[in-house]
Scaffold this motif. Sequence first.
Motif, PDB file in Angstrom:
ATOM      1  N   GLY A 242       0.725  -1.299  -0.004  1.00 13.66           N
ATOM      2  CA  GLY A 242       0.106  -0.020   0.157  1.00 13.66           C
ATOM      3  C   GLY A 242       0.876   1.210   0.099  1.00 13.66           C
ATOM      4  O   GLY A 242       0.400   2.257  -0.729  1.00 13.66           O
ATOM      5  N   SER A 243       2.087   1.327   0.321  1.00 16.08           N
ATOM      6  CA  SER A 243       2.898   2.376   0.749  1.00 16.08           C
ATOM      7  C   SER A 243       3.495   2.817  -0.821  1.00 16.08           C
ATOM      8  O   SER A 243       3.877   3.933  -0.786  1.00 16.08           O
ATOM      9  N   GLN A 244       3.398   2.078  -1.821  1.00 13.48           N
ATOM     10  CA  GLN A 244       3.865   2.088  -2.968  1.00 13.48           C
ATOM     11  C   GLN A 244       2.701   2.518  -4.016  1.00 13.48           C
ATOM     12  O   GLN A 244       2.930   2.972  -5.101  1.00 13.48           O
ATOM     13  N   ARG A 245       1.599   2.611  -3.209  1.00 12.92           N
ATOM     14  CA  ARG A 245       0.346   3.217  -4.266  1.00 12.92           C
ATOM     15  C   ARG A 245      -0.368   4.321  -3.443  1.00 12.92           C
ATOM     16  O   ARG A 245      -1.297   4.806  -4.094  1.00 12.92           O
ATOM     17  N   GLN A 246       0.624   5.251  -2.826  1.00 12.46           N
ATOM     18  CA  GLN A 246      -0.014   6.485  -2.206  1.00 12.46           C
ATOM     19  C   GLN A 246       0.228   7.489  -3.303  1.00 12.46           C
ATOM     20  O   GLN A 246       0.947   8.512  -2.744  1.00 12.46           O
ATOM     21  N   TRP A 247      -0.169   7.780  -4.259  1.00 12.47           N
ATOM     22  CA  TRP A 247       0.245   8.599  -5.450  1.00 12.47           C
ATOM     23  C   TRP A 247      -0.950   8.679  -6.513  1.00 12.47           C
ATOM     24  O   TRP A 247      -1.705   7.889  -6.512  1.00 12.47           O
ATOM     25  N   THR A 248      -1.050  10.022  -7.047  1.00  9.48           N
ATOM     26  CA  THR A 248      -1.895  10.117  -8.226  1.00  9.48           C
ATOM     27  C   THR A 248      -1.176  10.529  -9.303  1.00  9.48           C
ATOM     28  O   THR A 248      -0.290  11.287  -9.222  1.00  9.48           O
ATOM     29  N   LEU A 249      -1.602  10.256 -10.587  1.00 11.13           N
ATOM     30  CA  LEU A 249      -0.878  10.088 -11.645  1.00 11.13           C
ATOM     31  C   LEU A 249      -0.887  11.662 -11.881  1.00 11.13           C
ATOM     32  O   LEU A 249      -2.027  12.303 -12.090  1.00 11.13           O
ATOM     33  N   ARG A 250       0.474  12.316 -12.107  1.00 12.15           N
ATOM     34  CA  ARG A 250       0.614  13.677 -12.080  1.00 12.15           C
ATOM     35  C   ARG A 250       0.103  14.178 -13.683  1.00 12.15           C
ATOM     36  O   ARG A 250       0.286  13.291 -14.501  1.00 12.15           O
ATOM     37  N   GLY A 251      -0.315  15.304 -13.753  1.00 10.08           N
ATOM     38  CA  GLY A 251      -0.734  15.915 -15.048  1.00 10.08           C
ATOM     39  C   GLY A 251      -1.943  16.704 -15.146  1.00 10.08           C
ATOM     40  O   GLY A 251      -2.843  16.799 -14.020  1.00 10.08           O
ATOM     41  N   SER A 252      -2.387  17.289 -16.206  1.00 11.07           N
ATOM     42  CA  SER A 252      -3.579  18.210 -16.106  1.00 11.07           C
ATOM     43  C   SER A 252      -4.651  17.285 -16.315  1.00 11.07           C
ATOM     44  O   SER A 252      -4.461  16.277 -17.206  1.00 11.07           O
ATOM     45  N   SER A 253      -5.768  17.663 -15.750  1.00 15.48           N
ATOM     46  CA  SER A 253      -6.909  17.045 -16.058  1.00 15.48           C
ATOM     47  C   SER A 253      -8.140  18.281 -16.365  1.00 15.48           C
ATOM     48  O   SER A 253      -8.257  19.214 -15.937  1.00 15.48           O
ATOM     49  N   ARG A 254      -8.885  17.799 -17.531  1.00 14.61           N
ATOM     50  CA  ARG A 254     -10.040  18.648 -18.133  1.00 14.61           C
ATOM     51  C   ARG A 254     -11.437  18.502 -17.614  1.00 14.61           C
ATOM     52  O   ARG A 254     -12.087  19.024 -18.303  1.00 14.61           O
ATOM     53  N   SER A 255     -11.551  17.338 -16.934  1.00 14.68           N
ATOM     54  CA  SER A 255     -12.628  16.974 -16.390  1.00 14.68           C
ATOM     55  C   SER A 255     -12.599  16.220 -15.027  1.00 14.68           C
ATOM     56  O   SER A 255     -11.407  15.998 -14.552  1.00 14.68           O
ATOM     57  N   THR A 256     -13.889  16.041 -14.359  1.00 22.61           N
ATOM     58  CA  THR A 256     -13.967  15.388 -13.037  1.00 22.61           C
ATOM     59  C   THR A 256     -13.730  13.931 -13.650  1.00 22.61           C
ATOM     60  O   THR A 256     -12.807  13.115 -12.784  1.00 22.61           O
ATOM     61  N   PHE A 257     -13.898  13.351 -14.670  1.00 24.03           N
ATOM     62  CA  PHE A 257     -13.482  11.993 -15.122  1.00 24.03           C
ATOM     63  C   PHE A 257     -12.045  11.889 -15.142  1.00 24.03           C
ATOM     64  O   PHE A 257     -11.546  10.769 -14.644  1.00 24.03           O
ATOM     65  N   GLU A 258     -11.318  12.839 -15.658  1.00 22.69           N
ATOM     66  CA  GLU A 258      -9.776  12.617 -15.690  1.00 22.69           C
ATOM     67  C   GLU A 258      -9.300  12.825 -14.344  1.00 22.69           C
ATOM     68  O   GLU A 258      -8.160  12.162 -14.195  1.00 22.69           O
ATOM     69  N   ILE A 259      -9.913  13.443 -13.475  1.00 17.83           N
ATOM     70  CA  ILE A 259      -9.329  13.559 -12.155  1.00 17.83           C
ATOM     71  C   ILE A 259      -9.615  12.103 -11.591  1.00 17.83           C
ATOM     72  O   ILE A 259      -8.637  11.648 -10.833  1.00 17.83           O
ATOM     73  N   CYS A 260     -10.714  11.413 -11.745  1.00 19.40           N
ATOM     74  CA  CYS A 260     -11.106  10.225 -11.040  1.00 19.40           C
ATOM     75  C   CYS A 260     -10.125   9.076 -11.809  1.00 19.40           C
ATOM     76  O   CYS A 260      -9.258   8.342 -11.061  1.00 19.40           O
ATOM     77  N   LEU A 261      -9.732   9.248 -13.092  1.00 18.78           N
ATOM     78  CA  LEU A 261      -8.841   8.247 -13.721  1.00 18.78           C
ATOM     79  C   LEU A 261      -7.545   8.402 -12.952  1.00 18.78           C
ATOM     80  O   LEU A 261      -6.962   7.368 -12.988  1.00 18.78           O
ATOM     81  N   ARG A 262      -7.037   9.599 -13.038  1.00 19.97           N
ATOM     82  CA  ARG A 262      -5.686   9.780 -12.401  1.00 19.97           C
ATOM     83  C   ARG A 262      -5.489   9.213 -11.055  1.00 19.97           C
ATOM     84  O   ARG A 262      -4.488   8.768 -10.604  1.00 19.97           O
ATOM     85  N   GLY A 263      -6.624   9.454 -10.409  1.00 20.23           N
ATOM     86  CA  GLY A 263      -6.460   8.795  -8.889  1.00 20.23           C
ATOM     87  C   GLY A 263      -6.551   7.106  -8.858  1.00 20.23           C
ATOM     88  O   GLY A 263      -5.924   6.551  -8.001  1.00 20.23           O
ATOM     89  N   LEU A 264      -7.402   6.766  -9.905  1.00 22.33           N
ATOM     90  CA  LEU A 264      -7.618   5.234  -9.894  1.00 22.33           C
ATOM     91  C   LEU A 264      -6.424   4.446 -10.543  1.00 22.33           C
ATOM     92  O   LEU A 264      -6.217   3.318 -10.245  1.00 22.33           O
ATOM     93  N   ILE A 265      -5.749   4.852 -11.387  1.00 28.37           N
ATOM     94  CA  ILE A 265      -4.538   4.067 -12.303  1.00 28.37           C
ATOM     95  C   ILE A 265      -3.729   3.539 -11.135  1.00 28.37           C
ATOM     96  O   ILE A 265      -3.222   2.460 -11.041  1.00 28.37           O
TER      97      ILE A 265
END
Length: 604
Positions: free
Chosen positions: A260-283
Amino acid sequence: MEVGRQYEQMTSRFLITTAEECTWRTDQPVLFLGEWCRLNSRREIWSKLDAQVLPYHWDDRAKLLADYAYLSGLYEQLLEDLSVQLNQLHGVDHSVRYWRILVGPWLGYFVQMLFDRWTSIQQAVSQYELSETIVLSGREDRLVPNDTAEFTRLFVDDAWNHHVYAAVLQQFTSVRCRKLARAGLESPARVAARAGWKTRVKMALVTGYARVASALSRDRDAFFVATYLPLRDEMRMHVRFGQVPQLWYVVPPVRAAIAGSQRQWTLRGSSRSTFEICLRGLIPQHLPTVFLEGYAELVKQTQSLQWPKRPRVIWTSNAHIYDDVFKAWTAGKVEDGVPLVISQHGGHYGMGRWSFLEDHELAVSDRYLSWGWTEPRQSKVTPVGQLKDKRPLKVRHTEQAHALLVTCTLPRFSYWMYSAFLAGQWLDYFNDQCDFVTHLPQRIQAALIVRLYFKDYDWDQAARWRERFPHISLDVGRRNINKLVRQSRLYISTYNATTYLESFTMDVPTVVYWNERHWELRESAGPYFDELKRVGIFHATPRAAAEHVAAVWDDVDSWWRSPHVRVVLDRFKRRYCDQPSDRLDRVEHALRAVDADAEPTRLR
């Protein structure tokens, strides 16, 4: 009528996302998120509910194509961002192409699947008043795949999909989510079926030869694996390259536990929608462990292989999607200047309007070997012909008793995107098959064998057929297909994949039909299918196909061998399933050419 519609909109409904009945409520009105919730085998339960089914957003095929274009662009941006992040996490400096080869198939699948799940949830929230839903919690580690192959076994199941829907509902909607402890979730570990003694003996001989031959391999040998060539022809190709014939085989990747300690991150980058925010968090939460916790061991595994250290060329037809050991090894070699050649491994390629796998294969390869087609804007596509060993059967089919109707299934949930039916659209596909049978004369119905797809995906194919046609002859996908084809007067194909291309090359009288709204063709393929329509091979409706079958049934060979049919068929085959007499020469020339092109830049 208007009052009734208004009432339905105001009725509060409990949301059901999958077929897992522990998450259902039967004492209040419910909304099924899609047809995947309603298993045919459980009709007695769900048919009694006050229920509605959410209309499927990709029933709008124009939206589907537009969404694919959007997701393709988003995938490219995410791949670049994920490449940067994985390089930092692992302390390496690999190119985007390296990570495209290794992680790209999983990432493309996940992006497309999550968008579908996200859109269904948002549609339900916006169109209905939802009282509550139940989400299962616990044992989430068993819903994270070890590798890409394991991912393909997870994403077809209700448990994984419920997990994704639950994440979207809890983090990005205001729907009340009542948690329930998850129970009975099996580990996704691979379970190998026990082979028969003949197969075990054969595998022992193959393994023994492979070990001896690998000791005689050289670092500069060309590397061929899962090429789809018949074994004798693949051995000849080794000899043509002046090397000892090898039998390379799949190596399972290392297994790595989730940290779990290796998965405490969000994929960095710009998001143009709430979906893209969700996606970057779940990857990061869904990334297979072999790309994260187990990456260092995976690299070590590739370094210990007895495979060539500096191969002249790498060639495969299907190891590039699900075989993560091959992909990791290949990605490293490609960065050293080794060219990668991928050959077509099935139908739909070169003719379907869109396909993620075709796009991916063209992007990662240095040369792409097609079964005959070319694309003006894709100079790397080289036609060499069909690689599978299919030959004319030389059978008088008019003398055979049966017609063979070959059907298919796809997962109840959408997966990677290509121009085909999706999710609950399978029910439309099934109804088309029933429509075809209904319009056949009784004597041909009695001679019909319906070949079911060997993976049922809980569609309950056999029971549905028995319910509609109690006396029909069913084959559940276990009998030898080549024997069935040989004993058939007519071969009837119902979807755009490999089956009818193979029946064409075996010279079996073939009738093809499918819903053109679900199997869209690219513009360059249109004229070829128009010609097939003109001579009665291809039909856009099941009724037209049935009427043609009835018309030619008593003398199928006369129709099939008529000059106007042969001219059209030969032209189509040269384009999409060619069988040139110099097939091995073409393959060898393509491999040597890409080797020569890579030589100036290859690291020594």
